[in-house]
Design an enzyme around this catalytic site. Structure first.
Site, PDB file in Angstrom:
ATOM      1  N   HIS A 376       0.789  -1.236   0.000  1.00  0.00           N
ATOM      2  CA  HIS A 376       0.000   0.000   0.000  1.00  0.00           C
ATOM      3  C   HIS A 376       0.813   1.273   0.000  1.00  0.00           C
ATOM      4  O   HIS A 376       0.236   2.357   0.012  1.00  0.00           O
ATOM      5  CB  HIS A 376      -0.927   0.040   1.218  1.00  0.00           C
ATOM      6  CG  HIS A 376      -2.147  -0.803   1.065  1.00  0.00           C
ATOM      7  ND1 HIS A 376      -3.306  -0.330   0.510  1.00  0.00           N
ATOM      8  CD2 HIS A 376      -2.376  -2.105   1.365  1.00  0.00           C
ATOM      9  CE1 HIS A 376      -4.202  -1.296   0.497  1.00  0.00           C
ATOM     10  NE2 HIS A 376      -3.665  -2.385   1.011  1.00  0.00           N
ATOM     11  N   LYS A 567      -8.821  14.037   4.345  1.00  0.00           N
ATOM     12  CA  LYS A 567      -7.964  12.851   4.336  1.00  0.00           C
ATOM     13  C   LYS A 567      -7.034  12.980   5.519  1.00  0.00           C
ATOM     14  O   LYS A 567      -7.009  14.034   6.161  1.00  0.00           O
ATOM     15  CB  LYS A 567      -7.167  12.774   3.026  1.00  0.00           C
ATOM     16  CG  LYS A 567      -6.516  14.112   2.615  1.00  0.00           C
ATOM     17  CD  LYS A 567      -5.744  14.019   1.310  1.00  0.00           C
ATOM     18  CE  LYS A 567      -6.596  14.023   0.076  1.00  0.00           C
ATOM     19  NZ  LYS A 567      -6.605  12.746  -0.624  1.00  0.00           N
ATOM     20  N   ARG A 568      -6.282  11.939   5.842  1.00  0.00           N
ATOM     21  CA  ARG A 568      -5.306  12.082   6.924  1.00  0.00           C
ATOM     22  C   ARG A 568      -4.393  13.271   6.639  1.00  0.00           C
ATOM     23  O   ARG A 568      -4.081  13.560   5.468  1.00  0.00           O
ATOM     24  CB  ARG A 568      -4.477  10.796   7.082  1.00  0.00           C
ATOM     25  CG  ARG A 568      -5.256   9.649   7.676  1.00  0.00           C
ATOM     26  CD  ARG A 568      -5.829   9.986   9.040  1.00  0.00           C
ATOM     27  NE  ARG A 568      -4.773  10.102  10.018  1.00  0.00           N
ATOM     28  CZ  ARG A 568      -4.459   9.168  10.915  1.00  0.00           C
ATOM     29  NH1 ARG A 568      -5.160   8.057  10.983  1.00  0.00           N
ATOM     30  NH2 ARG A 568      -3.478   9.345  11.777  1.00  0.00           N
ATOM     31  N   LYS A 573       0.604  14.515   1.447  1.00  0.00           N
ATOM     32  CA  LYS A 573      -0.702  14.873   0.871  1.00  0.00           C
ATOM     33  C   LYS A 573      -0.821  16.376   0.638  1.00  0.00           C
ATOM     34  O   LYS A 573      -1.750  16.849   0.001  1.00  0.00           O
ATOM     35  CB  LYS A 573      -1.826  14.369   1.780  1.00  0.00           C
ATOM     36  CG  LYS A 573      -1.926  12.839   1.829  1.00  0.00           C
ATOM     37  CD  LYS A 573      -3.027  12.391   2.793  1.00  0.00           C
ATOM     38  CE  LYS A 573      -3.142  10.882   2.952  1.00  0.00           C
ATOM     39  NZ  LYS A 573      -3.909  10.247   1.862  1.00  0.00           N
ATOM     40  N   THR A 675      -8.480   6.801  -2.349  1.00  0.00           N
ATOM     41  CA  THR A 675      -9.840   6.317  -2.595  1.00  0.00           C
ATOM     42  C   THR A 675     -10.842   7.434  -2.323  1.00  0.00           C
ATOM     43  O   THR A 675     -11.958   7.397  -2.843  1.00  0.00           O
ATOM     44  CB  THR A 675     -10.185   5.102  -1.708  1.00  0.00           C
ATOM     45  OG1 THR A 675      -9.869   5.422  -0.351  1.00  0.00           O
ATOM     46  CG2 THR A 675      -9.416   3.873  -2.140  1.00  0.00           C
ATOM     47  N   LYS A 679     -14.572   8.538  -4.234  1.00  0.00           N
ATOM     48  CA  LYS A 679     -15.866   8.861  -3.612  1.00  0.00           C
ATOM     49  C   LYS A 679     -16.366  10.208  -4.127  1.00  0.00           C
ATOM     50  O   LYS A 679     -17.547  10.369  -4.431  1.00  0.00           O
ATOM     51  CB  LYS A 679     -15.730   8.918  -2.089  1.00  0.00           C
ATOM     52  CG  LYS A 679     -15.287   7.618  -1.452  1.00  0.00           C
ATOM     53  CD  LYS A 679     -14.855   7.843   0.003  1.00  0.00           C
ATOM     54  CE  LYS A 679     -14.002   6.708   0.510  1.00  0.00           C
ATOM     55  NZ  LYS A 679     -13.282   7.034   1.754  1.00  0.00           N
TER      56      LYS A 679
HETATM   57  C1  LIG Z   1     -11.969   7.269   1.962  1.00  0.00           C
HETATM   58  C2  LIG Z   1     -11.461   7.615   3.301  1.00  0.00           C
HETATM   59  C3  LIG Z   1     -10.090   7.809   3.496  1.00  0.00           C
HETATM   60  C4  LIG Z   1      -9.081   7.751   2.368  1.00  0.00           C
HETATM   61  O1  LIG Z   1      -8.963   9.040   1.808  1.00  0.00           O
HETATM   62  P1  LIG Z   1      -7.736   9.424   0.838  1.00  0.00           P
HETATM   63  O2  LIG Z   1      -8.139  10.756   0.315  1.00  0.00           O
HETATM   64  O3  LIG Z   1      -7.684   8.387  -0.229  1.00  0.00           O
HETATM   65  O4  LIG Z   1      -6.514   9.477   1.673  1.00  0.00           O
HETATM   66  C5  LIG Z   1      -9.640   8.123   4.757  1.00  0.00           C
HETATM   67  N1  LIG Z   1     -10.491   8.232   5.801  1.00  0.00           N
HETATM   68  C6  LIG Z   1     -11.813   8.063   5.646  1.00  0.00           C
HETATM   69  C7  LIG Z   1     -12.710   8.217   6.830  1.00  0.00           C
HETATM   70  C8  LIG Z   1     -12.349   7.746   4.404  1.00  0.00           C
HETATM   71  O5  LIG Z   1     -13.666   7.562   4.274  1.00  0.00           O
END
Ligand SMILES: *Cc1c(COP(=O)(O)O)cnc(C)c1O
Length: 834
Positions: A376, A567-568, A573, A675, A679
């Site tokens: 990953h 995101k984190r 990022k 991911t 979304k």
């Molecule tokens: C989808 C999701 C992530 C992943 O987000 P990225 O933008 O791909 O880092 C992290 N935390 C939560 C709660 C999510 O739903």
């Protein structure tokens, strides 16, 4: 001592036979009332919607459980091949609304609750998130098991039942403060404890070898301190197909003889307290995303997951086939979600050899034909290594096995590259040095028949970079499986109005075949459809504002461009790049440069690992900048910056439907897939992004005209590294120069002088690994293109529709079909209707 094992004969059929439960409104009302009044003992005086949630959840759970048994019986009868998804994290979020959707009772339940005077939304929002993960990796596991059930694949998820999940985030003076997440405080109606399937896990002790009666060398691992792993099962329903799979999470508890021993020992209270050492193992989720931890407790967690899960599968096997393992590899397959559970390679060897008496070669053949590994991350700081000393004291038998795997492996390398000692040193499972380390990722590659990355670019970089030596040795093992998300949770459940419009327009086949969203493409040019789409999007924006109003303290106008990065919080990022742009917009407003202005609300959310200094600084920085901007009367509605606290799955379900612009701005080559990007796309947001991770494939699907691309490519980033000169970039860019100056002069830290020195220094450093300022100009230009595009509402809506219509590839149904076709090779099995 009581024993929870059921040793009596099988219960008679007449006590297990049940008639099917109804799915009509009156059935749900009756069951709801019974649970609410009898089981939960509540009446009309109870104010909290939580108990109404529990009563409805119990009624829904009953309906899952009957399908669960039918599915279990079908798998058993077919004796089909199975896969097991091993993951330290399952970021499940809430269960109720997804369960209702997949059972096909969403509308019925809504009207049933309405009949009882209850607002179902309020019930749904009373459920705590199951936050058993950090971010993308854990959420991927949750989306995967949803798709496996929907595809009727016999796949079981194995993980850990952390007592405390991901911390909850609050802000104090703009800084992150962590609160423990005791998500099980009020119980968890979705899980069933199954103490009858507990397994014993060994730690510590030492090994002894002897020659057995058949002249074979046998090793015993003795004088260990054992704990019990007790499974808790959660039903995982497929979409309207009767299948219900299992997520099995292990809880660590003290062994029964531990109880017995300590009762006799005299020091009663002390010894009962010592039970904690056993129970501690699954007490808390480590809150590090993309960072290794190196703590002994973490290794204990990983081993408990691997050992309990493998023992579980083997116990099942032995129950059917005795000690005949000749077909084991044809019938079982383990997918390792990242390097975390890779100790499973050595543990399977131990169980087969030490417990079931197989010889090395046979055991190795089985291991190498059942294990598959998903990587990953390319970030070196996330690659797990364990000190040999720690391994020796905690898992001495496993270390011996790893040494033996290594010596066979190094022999293989030396046959392939005779005399190439440098390569042998590079590839060894043991890293020599001051402190010898076990390289867990290499153990996974050596022990698995498949190694995959999670997006095209990531898989390519694994082969060319991180795992190059291994790719040269075993090119056939390497493959790509681009991530996805489940369209049930991330479109149908979280955006019901948009889902309804889509189904009315193209039918509802998209729910299980997301490529059908393509049929929306012609409607992008239909003004009537566009208007409906636009209105729904605006409604989602209003709901998002409403949802966050109390927390935000500022009013947002839904006419503004909703520009979202959740995101984190991590340097790679580049939330900082986003803030630099926001400061640039603020600077433009202050200088009166607002011709053709687009009002914009920038929403940023995410958790920082508690020990990650720069990430925490970034949160404080965002909040201080927000404070200045949001309180400046010159700015008004032109620009807002808001930090959304406590980002989690249930928050994302409200955020992604209301986003116009999705920020995916990582340094190229650093985000394995992402991911969140998928979304947002599914919900009709446009992406502003670098050529990184799955952004590349998103852009390929939607076309460059409907994507705001910027930034260096991965190749350019690596090329620039040796001569990166941020100071001269800043010097030559008047806008950037002013932005940096505003930060440096303390404009965002008037009462806290110097607190952002480290932020500025990090981006001004020629060693900045994330090269933030290198992409500033190109990012600002792309943001300009987005602003201009947003001024043309009609065309923006067209692009929004095309983004959703092009998101079909990013369903985990597609991802899981790829895993199944190329790695697992399972046959779908429908449940047995009794
Ligand atoms: C989808 C999701 C992530 C992943 O987000 P990225 O933008 O791909 O880092 C992290 N935390 C939560 C709660 C999510 O739903």
């Amino acid at each position: 001592m009581h024993s929870k094992k059921f040793t009596s004969s099988k219960p008679a059929a007449n006590i297990t036979k049940l008639s099917p439960l109804g799915l009509e409104s009156n059935h749900l009302v009756a069951d709801f009332k019974r649970y609410y009044g009898h089981r939960l003992g509540r009446d009309e005086n109870c104010r909290s919607p939580y108990y109404a949630y529990e009563a409805l959840a119990l009624a829904i759970s009953d309906r899952l459980i009957e399908r669960w048994k039918a599915t279990y019986n079908a798998y058993k009868k077919e004796d089909c091949k199975r896969a097991f998804y091993l993951s330290m994290e399952f970021l499940m979020g809430r269960t109720l609304s997804n369960a209702m959707l997949n059972l096909g009772v969403t509308d019925v339940a809504k009207s049933a609750m309405y009949e009882l005077g209850l607002e179902i939304e309020e019930l749904i929002d009373s459920e705590p998130d199951a936050g058993l993960g950090n971010g993308g990796l854990g959420r991927l596991a949750a989306c995967f098991i949803d798709s496996c059930a929907t595809l009727q694949l016999p796949v079981t998820g194995y993980g850990l039942r952390y007592e405390y999940g991901m911390f909850s985030q609050t802000l104090v003076n703009g800084e992150q403060v962590e609160k423990p997440d005791h998500w099980l405080r009020n119980g968890n109606i979705w899980e069933i404890e199954r103490p009858e399937y507990a397994h014993r896990i060994k730690f510590g002790g030492h090994t002894e070898s002897h020659i057995d009666e058949r002249g074979k060398k046998r090793v015993c691992w003795i004088d260990t301190h054992d704990v019990l792993a007790v499974p808790f099962d959660t039903p995982i329903p497929g979409y309207k197909n009767g299948t219900v799979n299992t997520l099995r999470l292990w809880k660590a508890t003290a062994t029964e003889e531990f109880d017995l021993q300590e009762f006799n020992a005299g020091d009663y209270a002390e010894s009962v307290a010592a039970k904690n050492t056993a129970e501690n193992i699954t007490m808390v989720l480590y809150p590090n995303d993309a960072n290794e931890n190196g703590k002994a407790l973490r290794l204990r967690q990983q081993y408990l997951l691997a050992s309990a899960s493998l023992q579980d599968v083997i116990a099942n096997w032995v129950g059917r086939h005795g000690n005949d393992f000749s077909q084991f590899a044809e019938k079982n397959c383990f997918q390792l979600n990242d390097t975390h559970p890779s100790i499973a390679v050595a543990e399977l060897m131990r169980l087969l050899i030490d417990i079931h008496g197989l010889d090395w070669d046979h055991a190795w053949k089985i291991t190498r034909n059942t294990m598959a590994y998903t990587n990953h991350t390319l970030l070196p700081e996330a690659l797990e290594r364990w000190s040999v000393n720690l391994f020796e004291s905690l898992l001495p038998r496993l270390l011996e096995i790893i040494y033996e795997i290594n010596s066979h492996f190094i022999a293989e390398v030396s046959v392939h590259w005779p005399g190439d000692h440098d390569r042998m040193r590079r590839m060894s499972l043991i890293e020599e040095g001051n402190e010898k380390q076990v390289r867990m990722a290499y153990l996974a590659i050596v022990g698995c028949y498949s190694v995959n990355g999670v997006a095209e670019l990531h898989s390519k970089l694994l082969q060319e970079g991180l795992f190059r030596d291994f790719y040269e040795l075993w090119p056939h093992k390497f493959n790509n499986k681009t991530n996805g998300v489940t369209p049930r949770r991330w479109l149908a459940a979280c955006n019901p109005d948009l889902a309804k419009l889509i189904s009315e327009t193209i039918g509802d086949g998209w729910l299980t075949d997301l490529s059908q969203l393509e049929k929306l493409k012609p409607y992008a040019d239909d003004p009537k459809f566009r208007e409906k789409w636009y209105n729904i999007k605006q409604e989602c924006k209003s709901k998002l504002v409403e949802y966050k109003r109390t927390e935000m303290g500022v009013d947002l106008s839904t006419d503004a461009l909703f520009d979202v990065q959740v995101k984190r919080i991590h340097e790679y990022k580049r939330q900082l790049l986003n803030v630099l742009h926001v400061i640039h917009l603020y600077d433009r407003i202050k200088r009166g440069e607002t011709k053709n202005w687009t009002n914009r609300c920038v929403l940023i959310g995410g958790k920082a690992a508690p020990g990650y200094y720069m990430a925490k600084k970034t949160i404080k920085f965002i909040n201080n900048v927000a404070d200045v901007i949001n309180n400046d009367p010159d700015v008004g509605d032109k620009l807002k910056l808001v930090f959304l606290p406590n980002y989690r799955v249930s928050a994302m379900e409200k955020i992604c439907p209301g986003a116009d612009l999705s920020e995916q701005i990582s340094t190229a080559g650093k985000e394995a897939s992402g991911t969140g990007n998928m979304k947002f796309m599914m919900n009709g947001a446009l992406t502003i992004g670098t050529l990184d991770g799955a952004n590349i494939e998103i852009r390929e699907e939607v076309g460059d005209d409907n994507f705001f691309l910027f930034g260096l490519t991965e190749g350019q980033v690596e090329e620039l590294r040796s001569h990166y000169d941020p100071l001269s970039i800043i010097e030559q860019d008047e806008d950037l120069k002013r932005v940096i100056k505003l930060i440096e002069c303390g404009h965002f830290s008037l009462l806290e002088p110097g607190i952002f020195d480290d932020v500025v220094n990090s981006i001004r450093s020629s060693n900045d690994p994330w090269m933030t300022v290198a992409d500033f100009r190109s990012y600002v230009d792309a943001q300009n293109r987005a602003e201009i595009a947003y001024l043309d509402k009609d065309n923006w809506t067209r692009m929004s529709i095309l983004n959703c219509a092009s998101s079909g590839k990013f369903s985990t149904d597609r991802t899981i079909s790829d895993y199944n076709r190329e790695i697992w090779k399972l046959t779908p099995v429908a449940p047995l209707i009794s």
